[in-house]
Design an enzyme around this catalytic site. Structure first.
Site, PDB file in Angstrom:
ATOM      1  N   TYR A 102      64.872  -9.385  41.758  1.00 31.79           N
ATOM      2  CA  TYR A 102      65.539  -8.292  40.911  1.00 31.79           C
ATOM      3  C   TYR A 102      65.557  -8.933  39.514  1.00 31.79           C
ATOM      4  CZ  TYR A 102      67.651  -6.050  44.761  1.00 31.79           C
ATOM      5  OH  TYR A 102      67.749  -5.281  45.947  1.00 31.79           O
ATOM      6  N   SER A 287      71.244   2.573  48.590  1.00 27.91           N
ATOM      7  CA  SER A 287      71.077   3.779  48.063  1.00 27.91           C
ATOM      8  C   SER A 287      71.960   4.934  48.644  1.00 27.91           C
ATOM      9  CB  SER A 287      69.374   4.128  48.241  1.00 27.91           C
ATOM     10  OG  SER A 287      69.003   3.580  47.445  1.00 27.91           O
ATOM     11  N   LEU A 289      73.689   6.832  47.173  1.00 23.02           N
ATOM     12  CA  LEU A 289      73.474   8.110  46.338  1.00 23.02           C
ATOM     13  C   LEU A 289      72.000   8.395  46.167  1.00 23.02           C
ATOM     14  CD1 LEU A 289      76.439   7.361  43.661  1.00 23.02           C
ATOM     15  CD2 LEU A 289      76.431   8.866  45.553  1.00 23.02           C
ATOM     16  N   GLY A 292      70.653   7.759  42.764  1.00 22.31           N
ATOM     17  CA  GLY A 292      71.197   8.548  41.821  1.00 22.31           C
ATOM     18  C   GLY A 292      71.094  10.080  41.923  1.00 22.31           C
ATOM     19  N   THR A 293      70.360  10.471  42.898  1.00 20.37           N
ATOM     20  CA  THR A 293      70.154  11.969  43.235  1.00 20.37           C
ATOM     21  C   THR A 293      71.403  12.674  43.541  1.00 20.37           C
ATOM     22  OG1 THR A 293      67.824  11.348  43.768  1.00 20.37           O
ATOM     23  CG2 THR A 293      68.724  13.589  44.323  1.00 20.37           C
ATOM     24  N   LEU A 294      72.149  11.897  44.550  1.00 23.45           N
ATOM     25  CA  LEU A 294      73.373  12.573  44.622  1.00 23.45           C
ATOM     26  C   LEU A 294      74.446  12.581  43.728  1.00 23.45           C
ATOM     27  CD1 LEU A 294      73.112  11.330  48.471  1.00 23.45           C
ATOM     28  CD2 LEU A 294      73.070  13.666  47.998  1.00 23.45           C
ATOM     29  N   GLY A 296      73.691  14.592  41.347  1.00 20.38           N
ATOM     30  CA  GLY A 296      73.428  16.160  41.019  1.00 20.38           C
ATOM     31  C   GLY A 296      72.809  16.150  39.552  1.00 20.38           C
ATOM     32  N   LYS A 297      72.649  14.925  39.132  1.00 22.11           N
ATOM     33  CA  LYS A 297      72.091  15.040  37.852  1.00 22.11           C
ATOM     34  C   LYS A 297      70.657  15.416  37.456  1.00 22.11           C
ATOM     35  CE  LYS A 297      71.353  10.110  37.244  1.00 22.11           C
ATOM     36  NZ  LYS A 297      71.964   8.841  36.435  1.00 22.11           N
TER      37      LYS A 297
END
Length: 405
Positions: A102, A287, A289, A292-294, A296-297
């Site tokens: 990372y 993941s 979310l 980040g998809t979940l 909604g953006k």
């Protein structure tokens, strides 16, 4: 070194809770038998109630939220990383997940910065109250900067030791609580690839040899427990068999993707393998979310100035599986479920993962404090989710299954 790692809480070891800790430390109940413990983080004011769960066969008692770190050093500065770490600590989160690789996306100029940022923060905290989970890279012939003398990274004795020594130096500590194999040494279908392609098979480091390398580091006190990541049922069973047959360290955790959009891979058979009555391996879900998809953006395709900084827009091709049209349809359907029950989509997604019986901890990362606060606060949703909400989720799941495939 052998002391129980607990959350940063002010707790009495008397009464039922103390009895559980003493019993478990003495070889008492398994994960299945030990109830989940709900306590409140010491903070002013108290903001968050979290559960703490025993991780597999280890003596690590971890918060149901793990702080993810993979943006630190790429999208986040050291100061921002420290702000996130301190806020999460104040909310009762006691486990940090990172990797020698990372931040992500991986590149030679930033590799290891995340562990360095964590290390500078650790100087201000009691080491025995923070559970450090990091990862050693799997097979890679592309990231030649990872190893000093070899162009190919492998999960063998030499590579594992070099990775651990590097991580310990960056952290500034003498041991790692949980060392995970980031992805297998052998070929497996990874990161959006769904079907196993037998033509991609390649010789790999034997499971016994991998465990022997970990055993040496455990005996030296540099590693406490080991786990796997991005692993399959076959791999988990082989590790378990090798450990049992050759009296080698047993894996205690598996870190795989799991969310409303990615369920089948884990639910079909890994749940059975990892169950406390079988492998007793705790799931650290990444993941939750779905990149980040979940949140909604990404439902709206319009690229605005603000959205250019969103992860999936900032790095074209990265996690492209989450930008498929079918994914957007599924996200919109889950968004309607959330609205129907007066919840945000983030609350729905994170509470769903939280309530799975096989979940040890959800790994939550964020690029901003606003996101982090929203994600952690989602755990205040009453538990468990109602039967009506669960039924609505299943109705959407039956329509879309895993839409990232």
């Amino acid at each position: 070194m052998g002391s129980l790692k607990i959350s940063p809480l002010s707790l009495s070891t008397g009464g039922w809770y103390g009895q559980c800790l003493r019993h478990q430390h003495a070889g008492g109940p398994t994960q299945r038998q030990l109830p989940r413990i709900s306590v409140r983080a010491v903070s002013t004011p108290v903001k968050q109630a979290l559960e703490y769960r025993k991780l597999g066969d280890s003596d690590l008692l971890i918060s149901e939220i793990t702080l993810g770190t993979m943006t630190w050093g790429q999208q986040n500065t050291e100061q921002e990383a420290h702000e996130q770490l301190s806020y999460a600590w104040d909310q009762g989160i006691n486990i940090l997940d990172t990797s020698e690789l990372y931040p992500i996306p991986m590149q030679a100029t930033t590799q290891g910065k995340t562990e360095q940022y964590i290390g500078s923060w650790l100087k201000t905290k009691p080491r025995d109250k923070v559970v450090i989970a990091t990862k050693v890279a799997g097979y890679s012939d592309r990231h030649t900067y990872l190893r000093k003398e070899e162009a190919v990274s492998r999960v063998n004795r030499k590579n594992i030791r070099e990775a651990v020594e590097g991580s310990l130096s960056r952290f500034g500590v003498d041991h790692i609580d949980l060392l995970q194999i980031h992805w297998p040494d052998r070929y497996v279908a990874l990161f959006g690839e769904y079907s196993y392609n037998a033509e991609k098979w390649r010789p790999s480091v034997p499971f016994v040899e991998q465990l022997e390398a970990f055993q040496e580091l455990i005996q030296e006190g540099k590693v406490r427990y080991i786990g796997v990541s991005n692993e399959t049922s076959y791999g988990v069973m082989e590790f378990l068999h090798a450990a049992k047959t050759h009296n080698l360290p047993k894996i205690v955790s598996i870190q795989n993707s799991y969310s409303l959009l990615v369920r089948c891979h884990f639910e079909v058979d890994l749940v059975e393998v990892c169950d406390s009555r079988h492998g007793n391996i705790g799931l650290l879900a990444y993941s939750p979310l779905a990149g980040g998809t979940l949140s909604g953006k990404y439902v709206n395709d319009q690229i605005l100035e603000e959205s250019k900084k969103w992860r999936l827009n900032m790095f074209p091709g990265y996690m492209a599986r989450y930008k498929k049209s079918l994914v957007k349809d599924a996200v919109e359907a889950y968004l309607q479920v959330a609205k129907r029950h007066n919840m945000s989509l983030v609350q729905l997604a994170l509470a769903f993962g939280r309530d799975r019986s096989f979940m040890a901890s959800n790994i939550i990362g964020a690029t901003s404090m606003e996101q982090l606060k929203e994600n952690i606060a989602a755990y205040q949703v009453p538990r468990p989710l109602s039967q009506e909400i669960e039924e609505d989720i299943e109705a959407v799941f039956k329509r879309f299954r895993d839409p990232t495939i």
